[in-house]
Design a protein around this motif. Structure first.
Motif, PDB file in Angstrom:
ATOM      1  N   GLY A 151      46.141  43.161  51.378  1.00 22.05           N
ATOM      2  CA  GLY A 151      45.134  42.878  50.366  1.00 22.05           C
ATOM      3  C   GLY A 151      44.665  41.435  50.437  1.00 22.05           C
ATOM      4  N   THR A 152      43.344  41.244  50.263  1.00 22.37           N
ATOM      5  CA  THR A 152      42.775  39.889  50.291  1.00 22.37           C
ATOM      6  C   THR A 152      41.684  39.769  49.232  1.00 22.37           C
TER       7      THR A 152
ATOM      8  N   TYR B 197      37.592  42.294  46.077  1.00 14.47           N
ATOM      9  CA  TYR B 197      38.818  42.349  46.863  1.00 14.47           C
ATOM     10  C   TYR B 197      38.628  43.280  48.065  1.00 14.47           C
ATOM     11  N   ASP B 198      39.512  43.152  49.016  1.00 17.29           N
ATOM     12  CA  ASP B 198      39.496  44.023  50.185  1.00 17.29           C
ATOM     13  C   ASP B 198      40.913  44.506  50.451  1.00 17.29           C
ATOM     14  N   LEU B 199      41.039  45.752  50.862  1.00 19.22           N
ATOM     15  CA  LEU B 199      42.316  46.319  51.285  1.00 19.22           C
ATOM     16  C   LEU B 199      42.145  46.919  52.674  1.00 19.22           C
TER      17      LEU B 199
ATOM     18  N   THR C  81      39.242  41.333  56.734  1.00 18.57           N
ATOM     19  CA  THR C  81      40.596  40.865  56.417  1.00 18.57           C
ATOM     20  C   THR C  81      40.864  39.524  57.092  1.00 18.57           C
TER      21      THR C  81
ATOM     22  N   SER D 104      51.410  45.481  50.719  1.00 11.63           N
ATOM     23  CA  SER D 104      52.007  46.577  49.945  1.00 11.63           C
ATOM     24  C   SER D 104      52.593  47.584  50.916  1.00 11.63           C
TER      25      SER D 104
ATOM     26  N   SER E 207      42.118  53.332  51.630  1.00 13.21           N
ATOM     27  CA  SER E 207      41.914  51.876  51.732  1.00 13.21           C
ATOM     28  C   SER E 207      41.219  51.497  53.035  1.00 13.21           C
TER      29      SER E 207
ATOM     30  N   SER F  76      34.597  46.456  48.700  1.00 13.98           N
ATOM     31  CA  SER F  76      35.303  45.970  47.521  1.00 13.98           C
ATOM     32  C   SER F  76      35.043  46.865  46.321  1.00 13.98           C
TER      33      SER F  76
ATOM     34  N   LEU G  38      45.122  49.900  41.630  1.00 16.79           N
ATOM     35  CA  LEU G  38      45.521  48.566  42.079  1.00 16.79           C
ATOM     36  C   LEU G  38      46.135  47.767  40.939  1.00 16.79           C
TER      37      LEU G  38
ATOM     38  N   PRO H 136      44.839  41.741  45.612  1.00 12.55           N
ATOM     39  CA  PRO H 136      45.290  43.020  45.072  1.00 12.55           C
ATOM     40  C   PRO H 136      46.547  43.551  45.747  1.00 12.55           C
TER      41      PRO H 136
END
Length: 203
Positions: free
Chosen positions: A32-33, A39-41, A66, A79, A92, A103, A112, A121
């Protein structure tokens, strides 16, 4: 020692990547970022602890958000999903569309929670969380790079915590792990065995 010439083996063409021609076992995590105002997963299976200290790394490419997000913010989360979170993990990886950013898609579709020590996240109900500060990015593995981080915060669900008084085989039977079988398959690991280390073996 004889040279490998067994007819039971097939030589792989190393002019092309070999990894799609074989099965390998890997962890499956979600990185996660923070990305702009959202946010991005991203699911990753080329991911691993780096040594026995608190460092973690994963393979990414500069073409992916990412990589750019970590480079900009200097942090990322990891995670570790459970086997019953395969669908969440797969979602994701949803591609972006022209009308909707990734996002927005992820925040609206996935359960999340926010990391404790950074604005990034985590996947809700995963069994292990890592919150990492960027250590270094190593470019040059073809088009890929290794992103490494030092772990600044970590927590694990109670039932997955290793405790000497617990029967590890029973613990993993009741709380299985998720593994990625590259490329494109997964497994639930709920049956394990003691490894036959040599006498007086030390790490």
């Amino acid at each position: 020692m004889n040279i490998l010439q067994d007819k039971k083996y097939v030589s792989l063409d190393i002019q092309n990547p070999i990894w799609d021609r074989i099965f390998t076992v890997a962890p499956l995590v979600v990185v996660g970022t923070k990305e702009k105002d959202g946010y991005d997963l991203a699911p990753k299976h080329m991911a691993t602890p780096l040594g026995f200290d608190n460092y973690f790394g994963f393979v990414c490419t500069p073409r992916h958000c990412t990589y750019q997000n970590v480079k900009k913010t200097g942090e990322f989360t990891v995670s570790f999903p459970t086997p019953d979170q395969v669908t969440t993990t797969s979602l994701s990886a949803s591609p972006r569309s022209d009308a909707l950013t990734k996002s927005q898609q992820i925040v609206e579709a996935l359960p999340l929670i926010k990391a404790a020590s950074m604005d990034a996240p985590l996947v809700k109900n995963a069994y292990l969380y890592l919150e990492c500060e960027l250590f270094k990015i190593i470019d040059g593995f073809g088009e890929n790079s290794i992103i490494t981080g030092s772990i600044k915060h970590a927590c694990v669900r109670n039932e997955y915590l290793r405790v000497s008084e617990k029967d590890e085989q029973a613990q993993l039977k009741n709380n299985p792990l998720l593994a990625y079988i590259s490329y494109g398959r997964f497994a639930k690991i709920d049956e394990t065995y003691n490894f036959p280390f040599p006498k007086d073996f030390k790490r």
